[in-house]
Design a protein around this motif. Sequence first.
Motif, mmCIF file in Angstrom:
data_model
loop_
_atom_site.group_PDB
_atom_site.id
_atom_site.type_symbol
_atom_site.label_atom_id
_atom_site.label_comp_id
_atom_site.label_asym_id
_atom_site.label_seq_id
_atom_site.Cartn_x
_atom_site.Cartn_y
_atom_site.Cartn_z
ATOM 1 N N PRO A 292 -6.189 -4.729 -3.668
ATOM 2 C CA PRO A 292 -4.741 -4.800 -3.418
ATOM 3 C C PRO A 292 -4.066 -5.892 -4.235
ATOM 4 C CG PRO A 292 -5.951 -4.618 -1.359
ATOM 5 C CD PRO A 292 -6.970 -4.854 -2.431
ATOM 6 N N GLU B 125 -8.576 4.572 0.630
ATOM 7 C CA GLU B 125 -8.765 3.146 0.871
ATOM 8 C C GLU B 125 -10.112 2.943 1.566
ATOM 9 O OE1 GLU B 125 -6.116 -0.340 3.063
ATOM 10 O OE2 GLU B 125 -6.031 1.731 3.779
ATOM 11 N N GLU C 221 -5.172 7.486 3.513
ATOM 12 C CA GLU C 221 -4.611 6.134 3.605
ATOM 13 C C GLU C 221 -4.943 5.551 4.976
ATOM 14 O OE1 GLU C 221 -0.196 4.162 2.827
ATOM 15 O OE2 GLU C 221 -0.328 6.077 3.866
ATOM 16 N N ARG D 272 0.830 -1.209 0.000
ATOM 17 C CA ARG D 272 0.000 0.000 0.000
ATOM 18 C C ARG D 272 0.863 1.258 0.000
ATOM 19 N NH1 ARG D 272 -3.839 1.201 5.102
ATOM 20 N NH2 ARG D 272 -1.865 2.054 5.887
ATOM 21 N N TRP E 218 -8.714 0.061 -3.177
ATOM 22 C CA TRP E 218 -7.954 1.299 -3.305
ATOM 23 C C TRP E 218 -8.550 2.080 -4.463
ATOM 24 C CZ3 TRP E 218 -2.529 -1.448 -3.010
ATOM 25 C CH2 TRP E 218 -2.350 -1.950 -1.705
#
Length: 302
Positions: A270, A215, A184, A84, A294
Motif C-alpha cells: 500500500p 488483497e 477487496e 485502497r 495488493w
Amino acid sequence: MVGTAPRNTGMEGVRGGVGVTALLVAAARAIETHRHDSLAQDDYAEHFVRAAPASADWPVRIQQAPGGDANPLWGRFARYFGLRTRVFDDFLLKAAHTGGARQIVLLGAGLDSRAFRLDWPAGCVIFEVDQGDVLTFKHTVLDGLSARPRAARTTVPADLRGDWAGALADAGFDTRAPSVWLAEGLLFYLPAAAETRLIGTVDRLSTAGGALAYEVKLDKDLREYRDSPLYTATTHQIGIDLLNLFVHEPRPDSAAALEDMGWTTSVHTPFDFTSLHGRGPLPERNDALAGNRWVFAHRTRP
C-alpha cells in the motif's frame, strides 16, 4: 445529490462477525469522501453506516473522530481504506475503458457502491457476489435513496467459501467475454483451501484479456501485531477484533499460481501508492499493515 436513507433498516447480517467489517469500510469511505484532499468519493457510504444499528453512532467525518487524524482507527486505518478504494477503482475503470472488459465481478462486494458511483462504459454489467443478508441490506438502503446504477447491476447471493461459480452463471455471467475481477478485503477471512479454489475458479471463468485485483497478507504470524495501535483501536473503539476474524493458517502463493496458469502479476505494498498519490498511510513501528499486499494480474493466454 444523494438523499437520506431510513435509519436502522434491520441489517441483521452486519451486527457481528465478518459482515460488520463492511460497515467499517463504509465508514472509512465516508470519512475519505468528506476530506478536503479526498482520494475517493462515495456519497452512499455514510448512509450504510447510519442505517445499521451496529454503526449508527460511528464517525463519518474525520472531525467527529476522537483525536481526528491522530486516531489510529479513523485516521490512519480509514486513510488506508480510502487509498485502497482509489487504487482498485482505477484498476477496474482502466480494465473496462481501455482493456475492453464488460463484466465486472466484485467478489465479497460488501457495501461497495461502485456500480452507482463510477463512470462505466456502455454495455458493462456489474456482478456483486456476497452473502444474501449483506446484499439485502445494501439493496434496502440504496432503494431508500432512490439510487440508480450507472451500469447494469446483478446481485449474486453466494458463500465464497463454497461453489459460487454456479450462482454466477445462473445470474448471466458469460465465460466467453473478457471480465475484470476484484477481491477487496476478502481473502483474509477465507481458509487457504478456499482461496486456492477461488483463484482457480477465476482462472477457469476467465478468457484472454481478463484482469484480477486482490488483497492479501504475507505475515507469517498475524498475532505478533495484536498490540498494534491499529488493531487495539479497532477493538476498543468499535468492538471489532479483526485478528479473531482473520484465518490463522499459512496462505497459498496465489500470485505464483496465477503465473503458472498464464497470468502476469505485479505485487505492491500500500505504501507504494501512498508515494504515488501523495497521501495515505506510511510505514510505522509495530505496523499491522506491514504484510498487506495488493496484487494485480492480467490473463494473457486464451
